[in-house]
Write a protein that holds these residues in place. Sequence first.
Motif, PDB file in Angstrom:
ATOM      1  N   TYR A 564       0.810  -1.219   0.000  1.00  0.00           N
ATOM      2  CA  TYR A 564       0.000   0.000   0.000  1.00  0.00           C
ATOM      3  C   TYR A 564       0.845   1.271   0.000  1.00  0.00           C
ATOM      4  O   TYR A 564       0.355   2.339  -0.342  1.00  0.00           O
ATOM      5  N   TYR A 565       2.123   1.149   0.421  1.00  0.00           N
ATOM      6  CA  TYR A 565       3.000   2.324   0.463  1.00  0.00           C
ATOM      7  C   TYR A 565       4.289   2.151  -0.329  1.00  0.00           C
ATOM      8  O   TYR A 565       4.927   3.139  -0.690  1.00  0.00           O
ATOM      9  N   GLY A 566       4.694   0.903  -0.577  1.00  0.00           N
ATOM     10  CA  GLY A 566       5.931   0.685  -1.306  1.00  0.00           C
ATOM     11  C   GLY A 566       7.122   1.240  -0.558  1.00  0.00           C
ATOM     12  O   GLY A 566       7.228   1.106   0.668  1.00  0.00           O
ATOM     13  N   ASP A 567       8.041   1.887  -1.278  1.00  0.00           N
ATOM     14  CA  ASP A 567       9.255   2.417  -0.664  1.00  0.00           C
ATOM     15  C   ASP A 567       8.975   3.481   0.384  1.00  0.00           C
ATOM     16  O   ASP A 567       9.800   3.734   1.266  1.00  0.00           O
ATOM     17  N   ALA A 568       7.830   4.145   0.300  1.00  0.00           N
ATOM     18  CA  ALA A 568       7.520   5.213   1.245  1.00  0.00           C
ATOM     19  C   ALA A 568       7.421   4.678   2.671  1.00  0.00           C
ATOM     20  O   ALA A 568       7.746   5.384   3.629  1.00  0.00           O
ATOM     21  N   MET A 569       6.960   3.459   2.862  1.00  0.00           N
ATOM     22  CA  MET A 569       6.858   2.855   4.186  1.00  0.00           C
ATOM     23  C   MET A 569       6.851   1.340   4.015  1.00  0.00           C
ATOM     24  O   MET A 569       5.878   0.658   4.302  1.00  0.00           O
ATOM     25  N   LEU A 570       7.975   0.824   3.534  1.00  0.00           N
ATOM     26  CA  LEU A 570       8.061  -0.550   3.068  1.00  0.00           C
ATOM     27  C   LEU A 570       7.814  -1.579   4.167  1.00  0.00           C
ATOM     28  O   LEU A 570       7.212  -2.616   3.937  1.00  0.00           O
ATOM     29  N   SER A 571       8.277  -1.296   5.396  1.00  0.00           N
ATOM     30  CA  SER A 571       8.197  -2.305   6.454  1.00  0.00           C
ATOM     31  C   SER A 571       7.033  -2.080   7.407  1.00  0.00           C
ATOM     32  O   SER A 571       6.980  -2.708   8.471  1.00  0.00           O
ATOM     33  N   CYS A 572       6.102  -1.204   7.035  1.00  0.00           N
ATOM     34  CA  CYS A 572       4.968  -0.923   7.925  1.00  0.00           C
ATOM     35  C   CYS A 572       3.958  -2.065   7.839  1.00  0.00           C
ATOM     36  O   CYS A 572       3.356  -2.293   6.788  1.00  0.00           O
ATOM     37  N   GLY A 573       3.770  -2.790   8.913  1.00  0.00           N
ATOM     38  CA  GLY A 573       2.810  -3.880   8.932  1.00  0.00           C
ATOM     39  C   GLY A 573       3.268  -5.015   9.831  1.00  0.00           C
ATOM     40  O   GLY A 573       4.362  -4.972  10.407  1.00  0.00           O
ATOM     41  N   SER A 574       2.431  -6.018   9.963  1.00  0.00           N
ATOM     42  CA  SER A 574       2.767  -7.177  10.794  1.00  0.00           C
ATOM     43  C   SER A 574       1.973  -8.384  10.314  1.00  0.00           C
ATOM     44  O   SER A 574       0.952  -8.249   9.636  1.00  0.00           O
ATOM     45  N   VAL A 575       2.449  -9.568  10.671  1.00  0.00           N
ATOM     46  CA  VAL A 575       1.745 -10.815  10.333  1.00  0.00           C
ATOM     47  C   VAL A 575       0.659 -11.034  11.377  1.00  0.00           C
ATOM     48  O   VAL A 575       0.931 -11.056  12.579  1.00  0.00           O
ATOM     49  N   ILE A 576      -0.580 -11.179  10.931  1.00  0.00           N
ATOM     50  CA  ILE A 576      -1.683 -11.373  11.874  1.00  0.00           C
ATOM     51  C   ILE A 576      -2.286 -12.777  11.778  1.00  0.00           C
ATOM     52  O   ILE A 576      -3.061 -13.154  12.636  1.00  0.00           O
ATOM     53  N   GLU A 577      -1.951 -13.503  10.744  1.00  0.00           N
ATOM     54  CA  GLU A 577      -2.484 -14.867  10.600  1.00  0.00           C
ATOM     55  C   GLU A 577      -1.556 -15.668   9.693  1.00  0.00           C
ATOM     56  O   GLU A 577      -0.948 -15.132   8.768  1.00  0.00           O
ATOM     57  N   GLU A 578      -1.448 -16.954   9.986  1.00  0.00           N
ATOM     58  CA  GLU A 578      -0.622 -17.838   9.173  1.00  0.00           C
ATOM     59  C   GLU A 578      -1.515 -18.946   8.624  1.00  0.00           C
ATOM     60  O   GLU A 578      -2.194 -19.644   9.380  1.00  0.00           O
TER      61      GLU A 578
END
Length: 580
Positions: A564-578
């Motif tokens: 949703y952000y690409g290089d602007a915020m590449l690592s923003c997020g987390s794993v919520i389900e596997e």
Amino acid sequence: MNKNILYIGIAVIVGLLGGWLIFGNSGSDANANKDLSDMSDSHDHSGETASQMWTCSMHPQIMQPEAGDCPICGMDLIPAESGAEGLAVNEIKMTENAMALANIQTTVVGSGTISEDDGMISLSGKIATNEENNSVQASYFDGRIERLNVNFEGQKVNRGQLLATIYAPNLVAAQQELITTASLKESQPALYKAVRNKLKNWKLSESQINAIESSGKVRDNFPVYATVSGTVSMVMAAEGDYVKQGQPILKVSNLNSVWAEFDAYENHISELKKGQKIKVMTNAYPNKEFDAAVSFIDPILNNATRTVIVRATLKNTDDIFKPGMFVTGKIQGTMDMNETLLTVPASAVMWTGERSLVYLKTNPNEPIFEMREVTIGNRNGDSYTITKGLQNGDEIVTNGTFTVDAAAQLQGKKSMMNKRMEDDKMMAMTDMEMKLPAAFQTDFKKALVPYLKMKDAFVASDAGQVSAFAKATLKELKSIDKSSSDQMVSQHHTKSMEMLEAIVSNDDLKSQRSHFVILNENMVAITMNIDNAGEILYVQKCPMANNNKGAVWLSSEKVILNPYYGDAMLSCGSVIEEIK
């Protein structure tokens, strides 16, 4: 000789004194240092270090035991206040100092029997003109207004009063016809009668027509008289204006009766009915109450205000009520007078437009609070009735509620602005059981291959590649036979194809990402019901995407690469389900 002995003696004494001062103090310092060392050894700082937690200023729900980067947005973590132990997941604890500074006060909720006043519904509204009594004074013939006798709003007129004088060329010609046919009324009575009727249709009276006939003179200007009595509410023409037949000149309202129109919220609709008695009050006459009855309830709800109009008709022969005047109304609700209810101060309730919230004190001996959703009933003055969510004896915050909510929000707990027990959409996806036929599952797995490449194209912010892989994903979804699938599966499948078509037909990356949000809600729901996905897939979420509402996506890699952000915020997020 004696002098030398004396000098030597003095020197010895000074030396001994200096030595005592130097070495005696050193010994004391050593002992002091030893004492400090002993104190340092005996005082254990490990507890302080162990209890220090680190958080993110943008994502306060993140709590880590050591400094580092935020796992969601990558920002540096900052020291957090030591958390209170033994708290539930959405409880917060405030210090006595903070409670005193914010003047936070609590009240124990008590129940009682509904009195007549408790059952009253308070409404606010305005006085409006009774549209049933409105009338328009119009011109009955074409012409030019030579004189307008009534020319401002609020002016009173009586029936038969001269309103205006109009020059009417057509009426001049009709008068000449009357004078001509008057001499032929014996030989051509039908023609004579037709001419008189024409003048009558233009609202000329019998006396006016007879005066023209007897005088044999044509009048250039004709008067327009009021047909009703009332108050001018609108002037719709001016002197010198040319008017057409039937064109309004004045709007007249009869204020002998007026409407009191109130706004009633939708939670009160079930307790209102036509014919109910209502007491009306106004600031102009604070010590008077006027009795009326509900004459109309609007069948259409106003979407913007979430209210309906409730109307009562009031007699106004004494000219007490003025249109536009603010009024309040009290109407007896239909609830049972023997019913028990809980009442709380209005200051305790926070209303978000969808939810009504209070803060409950969960520990009577400590300042520990938790947000509670409640259902409110009627408002009576400065209090609400609570129909659901609280029990008799509960202790709630009645002053400083927003301060407590702000503290909860800063600590990442459930609050008015952060409904975060768990993500609602994610919970819905987890709980949504769908029956997927084996053939459907096999074909859907094929669609996941180009989908994952499309996700990578979003990460790279390549709109062209996004469209290409969206087209490939769409092709795979279209080939799926969903005839044996249930309705829920079919709906998710259809919505996914709609979003893919929108992405394919759009080359604007921002617009593509907005459609990608809805696509993922449907694709993830289906994928979580596949028996064997073939490989481990991760449901990942960025809480800042979708205007801070959060958005999910599927990935075959555990590492976060934000589409949703690409290089602007590449690592923003987390794993919520596997998904295995």
